[in-house]
Write an enzyme that holds these catalytic residues in place. Structure first.
Site, PDB file in Angstrom:
ATOM      1  N   ASP A 147       3.794  25.128  45.067  1.00 58.79           N
ATOM      2  CA  ASP A 147       3.926  23.940  44.213  1.00 58.79           C
ATOM      3  C   ASP A 147       4.673  22.833  44.946  1.00 58.79           C
ATOM      4  OD1 ASP A 147       2.496  24.975  42.163  1.00 58.79           O
ATOM      5  OD2 ASP A 147       4.073  24.774  40.644  1.00 58.79           O
TER       6      ASP A 147
ATOM      7  N   ASP B 143       4.847  31.261  44.924  1.00 50.52           N
ATOM      8  CA  ASP B 143       4.694  30.494  43.685  1.00 50.52           C
ATOM      9  C   ASP B 143       5.438  29.170  43.814  1.00 50.52           C
ATOM     10  OD1 ASP B 143       4.217  29.762  41.115  1.00 50.52           O
ATOM     11  OD2 ASP B 143       5.359  31.383  40.165  1.00 50.52           O
TER      12      ASP B 143
ATOM     13  N   TYR C  25       7.135  39.883  39.819  1.00 47.35           N
ATOM     14  CA  TYR C  25       6.376  39.578  38.596  1.00 47.35           C
ATOM     15  C   TYR C  25       5.772  40.839  37.974  1.00 47.35           C
ATOM     16  CZ  TYR C  25       6.646  34.682  40.057  1.00 47.35           C
ATOM     17  OH  TYR C  25       7.093  33.442  40.438  1.00 47.35           O
TER      18      TYR C  25
ATOM     19  N   LYS D  16      13.088  36.756  52.813  1.00 44.23           N
ATOM     20  CA  LYS D  16      14.543  36.632  52.670  1.00 44.23           C
ATOM     21  C   LYS D  16      15.132  37.926  53.236  1.00 44.23           C
ATOM     22  CE  LYS D  16      18.118  34.357  50.951  1.00 44.23           C
ATOM     23  NZ  LYS D  16      18.625  33.136  51.580  1.00 44.23           N
TER      24      LYS D  16
ATOM     25  N   ASP E  71      14.776  29.903  51.960  1.00 45.10           N
ATOM     26  CA  ASP E  71      15.568  28.698  51.681  1.00 45.10           C
ATOM     27  C   ASP E  71      15.351  27.657  52.782  1.00 45.10           C
ATOM     28  OD1 ASP E  71      16.725  30.700  53.188  1.00 45.10           O
ATOM     29  OD2 ASP E  71      18.778  30.291  52.580  1.00 45.10           O
TER      30      ASP E  71
END
Ligand code: NAD
Length: 358
Positions: free
Chosen positions: A250, A246, A135, A190, A222
């Protein structure tokens, strides 16, 4: 100790007013300062984060934040939009650690889209790094693609970056949080594909050596996304970077069925923090007196726990909320098939009443 209260927009003022009453009851010695933020501040002072609001936040031990935003500000230039106030506060206060508990009280198990036996009693904490990653990484931009099968075509690119100190400080937050819980941390990355994730894993392993009592495991993002819906109770503390956090936070939020129940904390290195519900300003129900104030009340509990180090007062609030739910009180968003539907103020009063019954 001083707390800045920034109610903001939409349902922000309604839910914050209720949380402030709870805070005053549990911790009457706190000094509370109030200031506008977001759209309300833009209306009054022409900026979503006026200098006086920022100064109040900076001079306080913690900030209790309602929510900001309304569709009527969508046409404003980006720098003046209400949501910029949150980014400005994060930057100015150096808030790098976002803590989001996902708790599913047994009484609300049927609000989840998962089977009751999979989620009832869920209590996990997601710790998301907030200031690094793709980001904010540079370079970023658009250009003509310099190479590859589509050389010359228009392309866009972002850069995923992490430095060792950024990973170290978030890892410490995670291990310390795990000490007060069930002594387990899952670090999500990852590392099979990304350089940043390989560094992440190395640094988390190194920091872990300082916390020999904590069990650490690593999981690819994942797989973590799958396990969160398959067996969410197998997690306790999850620590991860900005992008993965992020998405996973959620996902975890939705396991609980109602966004109106979820608090959050954002901390800096001095323990100063911003505490807010995980939801937005809900302009669709603002002013109707039906918003669920529990996420904000529980954010006040986190404020007492993490910034003011007042565990007993934090736990008192959490127990009061639990008791109100056990008594069957529900706001419209969590009413389901059981319980008595109450409005924002009545829910606040029920919590105050539960606090008075030791
Ligand atoms: P939202 O979270 O405000 O609302 C999503 C849905 O959940 C709506 O139907 C709303 O009525 C409901 N809801 C949210 N909180 C509730 C509560 N406490 N009780 C009962 N129902 C509740 O998200 P949105 O509609 O996408 O965004 C609305 C505005 O909020 C936008 O301007 C957005 O930019 C802003 N926003 C602000 C923050 C923040 O202040 N941190 C976070 C997210 C969105």
């Amino acid at each position: 100790m001083k707390v800045a209260v920034l109610p903001g927009d939409g349902i922000g003022p309604e839910i914050t007013a209720v949380a402030v009453e709870v805070l005053k009851t549990v911790a009457p010695d706190l000094e509370l300062g109030f200031a506008p933020v977001g759209g309300a501040a833009y209306e009054a002072y022409g900026h979503p984060l006026p200098a006086a609001t920022l100064a109040l936040a900076q001079s306080s031990d913690a900030v209790l934040f309602g929510a900001v935003g309304d569709w009527k500000y969508d046409a404003l230039e980006r720098a003046l939009r209400p949501e910029q106030a949150i980014l400005g506060l994060r930057r100015a206060l150096g808030l790098f650690a976002n803590l989001r508990p996902a708790i599913l009280y047994p009484e609300l198990a049927e609000a989840s889209s998962l089977k009751t036996e999979i989620v009832a009693g869920l209590d996990l904490l997601i710790i998301r790094e907030l200031t690094g990653d793709i980001y904010f990484g540079t370079p970023r931009g658009r250009r003509a693609s310099p190479d590859g099968a589509f050389a010359g075509a228009s392309e866009a690119f972002d850069t995923m970056r992490y430095t060792e100190p950024e990973i170290e400080r978030i890892a410490h937050i995670a291990f310390r949080a795990a000490k007060a819980r069930s002594q387990r941390v899952t670090s999500v990355d990852k590392a099979n594909v990304l350089e940043t994730s390989q560094l992440w894993r190395d640094v988390v392993n190194r920091v872990h050596q300082q916390y020999p009592d904590i069990k650490l495991d690593h999981m690819y993002v994942d797989n973590a996304a799958m396990q969160l819906v398959r067996a969410p109770k197998s997690f306790d503390v999850i620590v991860t970077g900005n992008l993965f956090g992020d998405i996973l936070s959620d996902e975890a939020a939705m396991l609980t069925g109602s966004i109106g129940m979820l608090p959050s904390a954002s901390l800096n290195e001095r323990g100063q923090g911003l505490y807010e519900p995980s939801h937005g300003s809900a302009p669709d129900i603002a002013g109707q007196g039906i918003a669920n104030p529990l996420a904000t009340i529980l954010s006040a509990a986190l404020l007492l726990r993490y910034s003011l180090k007042r565990e007993t007062q934090a736990a008192r609030i959490e127990h009061a909320v639990q008791r109100v739910l056990a008594d069957g009180r529900r706001t419209a968003d969590i009413v389901g098939t059981k319980g008595v539907s109450v409005g924002t103020e009545a829910m606040g009063e029920a919590v105050l009443q539960a606090l008075s019954q030791r």
